[in-house]
Enzyme design. Structure first.
Site, mmCIF file in Angstrom:
data_model
loop_
_atom_site.group_PDB
_atom_site.id
_atom_site.type_symbol
_atom_site.label_atom_id
_atom_site.label_comp_id
_atom_site.label_asym_id
_atom_site.label_seq_id
_atom_site.Cartn_x
_atom_site.Cartn_y
_atom_site.Cartn_z
ATOM 1 N N HIS A 120 6.255 -1.662 -8.105
ATOM 2 C CA HIS A 120 5.630 -2.828 -7.453
ATOM 3 C C HIS A 120 4.656 -3.472 -8.443
ATOM 4 O O HIS A 120 4.031 -2.780 -9.252
ATOM 5 C CB HIS A 120 4.894 -2.369 -6.186
ATOM 6 N N GLU A 143 10.419 -9.888 -7.108
ATOM 7 C CA GLU A 143 9.142 -10.348 -6.566
ATOM 8 C C GLU A 143 8.367 -11.099 -7.651
ATOM 9 O O GLU A 143 7.672 -10.470 -8.459
ATOM 10 C CB GLU A 143 8.314 -9.161 -6.094
HETATM 11 P P1 PGA Z 1 3.382 -10.526 0.339
HETATM 12 O O1 PGA Z 1 3.555 -9.173 -0.488
HETATM 13 O O2 PGA Z 1 4.562 -10.613 1.280
HETATM 14 O O3 PGA Z 1 2.078 -10.353 1.041
HETATM 15 O O4 PGA Z 1 3.363 -11.641 -0.667
HETATM 16 C C1 PGA Z 1 4.768 -8.783 -1.012
HETATM 17 C C2 PGA Z 1 4.606 -7.453 -1.649
HETATM 18 O O5 PGA Z 1 3.512 -6.883 -1.629
HETATM 19 O O6 PGA Z 1 5.566 -6.928 -2.220
#
Ligand code: PGA
Length: 238
Positions: A82, A154
């Site tokens: 992450h 992401e």
């Molecule tokens: P968010 O976080 O949906 O709050 O942008 C995504 C994540 O932490 O992977």
């Protein structure tokens, strides 16, 4: 690092009560210290993921949690890489590859997270950065092992910022990722690989994001802390 145990239990109970008839797979990733308390509450609709693990299975690594420990609790998934782990805990691709190996050795599905920073997108290096994260983190895996991995794109500039990638930006990157998988592992693997989008996914944009042909689902952060928002997002994916 959100919610008390009691609030997390309530959230799972609310989800559980609303998921009958939902067709999409739901995996929740609570803090490690809550996994044991939530496992029985998850029932048939919800699977559990850890947010991180160490690359060693056991030993003198105070404060860490291993894949062996997760497996012994019946946890089936684990996030790896992450952006907050990469940024605040200096986890680089080579180390993340070791974590992936540790999880696979214990039969746990890694959910491998990656994505570019804002300056990398602005300087048009986002494809290069994502390719490197995927190659160095995953492409050492044999076919049978790679098929157990879930990918999560992401873009770091979209996580927790309220700024979502447009559905076109998400689709463009997801198609690029699927093409990388196709070149490395072949068309059949590319077709069955799950590629999630994460970064400010919320009820108002989930349906459009999930409608993209290469976006297979979402990795939800802030919006998953409210049962009603999370349920709406889940239902946007079928
Ligand atoms: P968010 O976080 O949906 O709050 O942008 C995504 C994540 O932490 O992977």
């Amino acid at each position: 690092m959100n919610l008390s145990l009691q609030s997390a239990q309530q959230l799972v109970a609310d989800l559980q009560a609303s998921l009958d008839g939902a067709h999409c797979k739901v995996i929740i990733a609570p803090p490690a210290c809550y996994l044991g308390s939530l496992i029985d509450a998850c029932g048939e609709h919800i699977s559990l993921a850890a947010q991180n693990c160490h690359d060693k299975q056991e030993g003198a690594y105070t404060g860490e949690v291993s894949a062996m420990m997760l497996e012994s609790m019946g946890v089936a998934y684990c996030l790896v890489g992450h952006s907050e782990r990469r940024e605040y805990f200096c986890e680089g691709n080579a180390w993340l590859a070791e974590k992936i190996n540790a999880l696979i050795a214990k039969g746990i599905h890694p959910i491998y997270c990656f994505g570019e920073q804002l300056d990398e997108r602005k300087s048009n290096r986002h494809f290069e950065v994502v390719e490197q994260q995927i190659r160095e983190g995953l492409f050492h895996l044999a076919d049978a092992d790679f098929s157990n991995v879930i990918l999560a794109y992401e873009p770091v500039w979209a996580i927790g910022t309220g700024e979502t990638a447009t559905s076109e930006q998400a689709q463009e990157m997801h198609a690029f990722i699927r093409n990388l998988v196709q070149k490395q592992y072949g068309q059949a693997m590319a077709d069955r690989t799950t590629i999630l989008y994460g970064g400010s996914c919320k009820p108002s944009n989930a349906e459009e994001l999930f409608a993209q042909p290469d976006v297979d689902g979402g990795l939800i952060g802030g919006a998953a802390l409210q049962a009603s928002d999370f349920i709406q997002i889940i239902r946007s994916n079928g």
